[in-house]
Design an enzyme around this catalytic site. Sequence first.
Site, mmCIF file in Angstrom:
data_model
loop_
_atom_site.group_PDB
_atom_site.id
_atom_site.type_symbol
_atom_site.label_atom_id
_atom_site.label_comp_id
_atom_site.label_asym_id
_atom_site.label_seq_id
_atom_site.Cartn_x
_atom_site.Cartn_y
_atom_site.Cartn_z
ATOM 1 N N ARG A 17 0.836 -1.194 0.000
ATOM 2 C CA ARG A 17 0.000 0.000 0.000
ATOM 3 C C ARG A 17 0.865 1.235 0.000
ATOM 4 N NH1 ARG A 17 -4.849 -1.909 4.145
ATOM 5 N NH2 ARG A 17 -5.238 -3.868 3.018
ATOM 6 N N ARG A 58 2.245 0.727 10.270
ATOM 7 C CA ARG A 58 1.805 1.196 8.945
ATOM 8 C C ARG A 58 2.978 1.139 7.969
ATOM 9 N NH1 ARG A 58 -2.914 3.765 7.859
ATOM 10 N NH2 ARG A 58 -3.220 3.982 10.106
ATOM 11 N N SER A 114 -10.073 -6.666 9.886
ATOM 12 C CA SER A 114 -11.274 -5.974 9.449
ATOM 13 C C SER A 114 -12.082 -6.968 8.626
ATOM 14 C CB SER A 114 -10.865 -4.765 8.596
ATOM 15 O OG SER A 114 -11.966 -3.933 8.369
ATOM 16 N N ARG A 150 1.104 -6.790 12.396
ATOM 17 C CA ARG A 150 0.507 -6.195 13.590
ATOM 18 C C ARG A 150 0.344 -7.229 14.704
ATOM 19 N NH1 ARG A 150 -3.873 -1.554 11.660
ATOM 20 N NH2 ARG A 150 -2.336 -0.284 10.532
#
Length: 438
Positions: free
Chosen positions: A272, A287, A362, A400
Amino acid sequence: MLDIQQLRSDLDHVTRELAKRGFAFPADAFNALEAERKIVQTQTQELQAQRNSASKKIGQAKSKGEDVTAIMAEVAHLGDALKAAEDHLEQIQQQLQKILLEVPNLPHTTVPEGKDEIHNVQIRRWGESRTFDFAIQDHVSVGEGLALLDFETAAKLSGARFSLMKGGLARLHRALAQFMLDTHTQEHGYVETYVPYLVNRDSLRGTGQLPKFEADLFSVHAGSGPTEGQEKLPDYHLIPTAEVPITNMVRDTIVPLEALPLKFVSHTPCFRSEAGSYGRDTRGLIRQHQFDKVELVHIVHPDQSYEALEQLVGHAEKILQKLELPYRVMALCTGDMGFSATKTYDIEVWLPAQNTYREISSCSNCEAFQARRMQARFRGENGKPALLHTLNGSGLAVGRTLVAVLENYQNADGSVTIPAALKPYMNGLDQLGSSGGK
RNA sequence: GGAGAGAUGGCCGAGUGGUCGAAGGCGCUCCCCUGCUAAGGGAGUAUAGGCUCAAAAAGCUUAUCGAGGGUUCGAAUCCCUCUCUCUCCGCCA
């Protein structure tokens, strides 16, 4: 993509629902285009019908050896008008399509309404956060203290937002991914998949990343790429999540009813560009431009997608339970959900150094939003093809999870205890210590 | 990288400019016949749109033979570009 039929018949409702998630649907532009479309399409089809019947007559006449110049003259003037009408229609359809492709999904009725993450609702909490009798360090200090985590060298190799792990830490990272894959394939019934990390634009359009979120992606040109001054679309994009290749497996296919539900798991790196997140989470592994994730995807019958969503979340939670990491499950509010989702649960893991919960998974139901873009269907009970529902969720974000292990399992002497569930994957090792866990 | 072949409906497969959305077969559905899980006969069997309609039903209509463009009154069929598949050669983890 929303159903254009619904937009035509129920525009007010759709507009209202979209407003809940902060999206202003361009209703006036849509209505104007639709009105025009109706006129132009009818007119176009009329001209096409005329041409078709005249051509048919010519064919018949010719086969009987009759003279056709009269009919030919009759149809001669049609050409230009038809061409113009077809072009006009095409142009309108493209504008409609452009609008549709950039409209997010409608929120499910059970989704809490709210503008941003402070309106998310906690559904449940699991585990107790450990109490520390020493000054705790964040994962960066723990990893660097063990000389197993090296952002400086990563920056030299690539730049900011990349990481380099060594020794026992790299092993632990791999162990986490293996552990997740094994759990999901052996206990939760997922089919393991190995997928391409470079995908084409059709796939990204299918899952909703394109056309709207190109800036978040890394693109790749084959060979020397476009020559000077020449505009050329990238040949490939690096996947931002395995959701893209996995879900697109069913693009342009009709899945037999008896094959449902399909459940896939894949461990992949994700890439990303994190455009627009400058300054956020600049320290550590949270991140990154590149991170690993074990992704879960369900392809299901529309009647079963909300049931599947609950299962999916449960499967992701199971990993944290086995690792004995405290977490909470949040129902995202309308304003915080992703583009393709009707309903999303985030799982947030406890990070003691930040004294807070951070997103680690998520899980979303996309209903038919992606399926419509992909033309992913099944053959229904009545024998007719119908759109599938697609769901995806992280099970879990590996980097994470590693952060959570480092922080929650740290010891006063700077070592890190290996969670019991991971020991079989660490060759029986008990902890990452000064030896580096080699 | 070089040379060649190909892509048609759920599947196989015919079709090289004209009632072709597409022969034939297989499969599937329904009906008939047949005294028993066989054989035979008949009918049906793509998808996505648009319009009419309060809606359903129905009707009319458009598009789709890998994708996109072109030629033509008319394209599955001719031309161009692209994608993918297969075969052979080269290279390669």
